[in-house]
Design an enzyme around this catalytic site. Structure first.
Site, mmCIF file in Angstrom:
data_model
loop_
_atom_site.group_PDB
_atom_site.id
_atom_site.type_symbol
_atom_site.label_atom_id
_atom_site.label_comp_id
_atom_site.label_asym_id
_atom_site.label_seq_id
_atom_site.Cartn_x
_atom_site.Cartn_y
_atom_site.Cartn_z
ATOM 1 N N SER A 109 32.914 2.413 0.493
ATOM 2 C CA SER A 109 33.004 3.244 1.702
ATOM 3 C C SER A 109 33.229 4.727 1.425
ATOM 4 O O SER A 109 33.219 5.524 2.371
ATOM 5 C CB SER A 109 34.127 2.733 2.607
ATOM 6 O OG SER A 109 33.741 1.531 3.238
ATOM 7 N N LYS A 112 30.766 7.034 2.902
ATOM 8 C CA LYS A 112 30.896 7.522 4.275
ATOM 9 C C LYS A 112 31.198 9.023 4.317
ATOM 10 O O LYS A 112 31.005 9.666 5.358
ATOM 11 C CB LYS A 112 31.977 6.743 5.020
ATOM 12 C CG LYS A 112 31.602 5.285 5.327
ATOM 13 C CD LYS A 112 32.716 4.590 6.101
ATOM 14 C CE LYS A 112 32.307 3.205 6.601
ATOM 15 N NZ LYS A 112 32.379 2.175 5.548
ATOM 16 N N SER A 167 37.663 2.924 8.361
ATOM 17 C CA SER A 167 36.430 2.717 7.611
ATOM 18 C C SER A 167 35.486 1.813 8.378
ATOM 19 O O SER A 167 34.776 0.975 7.802
ATOM 20 C CB SER A 167 36.732 2.128 6.229
ATOM 21 O OG SER A 167 35.687 2.396 5.331
#
Length: 428
Positions: A109, A112, A167
């Site tokens: 993640s 991101k 997340s």
């Protein structure tokens, strides 16, 4: 009848010619005097400042730990088990130390961060959006979720808090749909990475979900984290420890940032001055983290990818050790390379909004670089130095030669014109 000109006329024209040539010689002397002589340049008599020395070649593509300590520099922590890590100065972009900086690994993640860099500018935070069923399709099994639901109207800012704090891949899917779709967003992310000089990243799934071929590197993630600190919205979202998230029928519920260095959750001691940025975990990637912290006027960005020792919280403790080392090494190490995007950034975080707002206007971006082939040792160029403006340059030798040549040709033209002027037949 004799055709010619009188001695007096000849003498007159000779005087004019001599005067023209004398004038040209004076002009030429003045031009050459204005130009800097080679002797003056070599002897240091010129007042122009010497050009700065080039930075040593980057060692970031070399395997293992890279650091250039000066006398009295603290030793890099020996107990860092991560497969790859980077410590960089957020303001200058200098990489203070690194380990396998360009090793390509699954980012989880932490990708991101690139998603946010790409999409935040396109979607104003106050925009309201009602989620459709199809926008939540295709979320990978086991993905982290914040609880986005069909039929609920959210502010874009709410969705971003869901991305950074929880997340939430569900929030990513909705924002990507608003941005033109999943595939379009992945394409834009790839272009954004290249524009920032991040050459190791391959984007397939914008939320960072484990997908064959999707990789990044500690170097690239540090580039994304540093770039994110320039954006006030990004910096605010990534530094938020807790928030309220919209639920059904107008209700709200609390969400907490999963970056434990920020919140101190689960027994992890919070790091003083921590700004964010983003943590991640998948089966293939292990634990990954991009962390930024400010101490005084200095901001550091640290990336840690897939520690091989300890449990799930090791990534935070290794980031802590690297941040401590980076602050202690201030002014005691020479950079081993630089993050390619060399625009300066202010100290980031919610307390620095005024500083970021003052830094307005687009800045140049580095062009694409060529990845070295097998067996080639890549070398980064010295940091760009602003070119002097024309007013600072003075008169160069090429300019002087052009002016001198024009003066000589002008004099010759005057003399030739006098000689070719039609003559009148003298009387007598």
């Amino acid at each position: 009848m004799t055709i010619g000109f009188s001695f007096r006329a000849a003498a007159s024209r000779t005087s004019v010619t001599r005067a023209a040539l004398t004038c040209s010689a004076v002009c030429l002397a003045g031009v050459l005097a204005a130009a800097q002589s080679p002797a003056a340049a070599l002897s240091g008599a010129a007042t122009r400042a010497p050009a700065p020395a080039a930075s040593p070649p980057s060692t970031l593509y070399q395997p293992g730990t890279q650091v250039r300590p000066r006398a009295g520099a603290p030793e890099v922590p020996e107990d860092i088990s991560a497969l790859s890590w980077v410590v960089a100065d957020a303001r200058t972009g200098d990489v203070l130390a690194a380990h396998n900086a360009h090793r390509r690994l699954p980012p989880a993640s932490t990708l991101k961060t690139l998603f946010a860099l790409t999409v935040i500018p396109a979607l104003p935070g106050a925009t309201r959006h009602t989620v459709k069923e199809e926008e939540l399709e295709g979320i990978g099994a086991g993905s982290s979720m914040v609880g986005v639901a069909e039929g609920i109207t959210y502010k874009v800012a709410d969705l971003w808090r869901g991305v950074f704090l929880n997340s939430g891949s569900d929030a990513v899917h909705v924002l990507a749909a608003m941005n033109g779709g999943w595939t379009n967003t992945a394409t834009e992310m790839q272009a954004k990475a290249r524009s920032l000089g991040a050459r190791d990243t391959q984007v397939i799934s914008p939320d960072g979900y484990d997908t064959p071929g999707q990789v990044s590197s500690a170097y690239d993630l540090a580039v994304f984290g540093r770039a994110g600190l320039r954006n006030p919205d990004f910096a605010r979202y990534c530094s938020t420890p807790e928030a309220m998230f919209p639920g059904e029928a107008g209700s709200t519920y609390g969400i907490q940032n999963t970056n434990r260095l920020l919140t101190g959750a689960n027994g992890v001691e919070p790091y003083p001055g921590l700004i964010g940025v983003k943590n991640g975990y998948t089966t293939n990637a292990g634990n990954t983290l991009v962390a930024a912290a400010r101490r005084g006027s200095r901001t550091l960005v640290v990336t840690v990818m897939n520690p091989q020792a300890g449990g799930g919280f090791t990534v935070y403790e290794e980031a802590r050790s690297l941040l401590d080392w980076g602050f202690a090494a201030d002014g005691r190490v020479d950079p081993v390379g630089t993050l390619l995007d060399t625009r300066s950034v202010p100290a980031a975080g919610p307390s620095a909004q005024a500083g970021r707002a003052a830094q307005a206007g687009p800045a140049g971006r580095p062009g694409p670089s060529t990845r070295p082939g097998p067996g080639t040792r890549p070398v980064t160029t010295a940091r760009p130095v602003a070119a002097a403006s024309p007013d600072d340059e003075g008169l160069g030798w090429s300019d002087a030669a052009e002016i001198a040549g024009a003066a000589v040709l002008g004099a010759a033209g005057v003399a030739l014109a006098l000689r070719l002027k039609p003559r009148r037949t003298p009387r007598g």
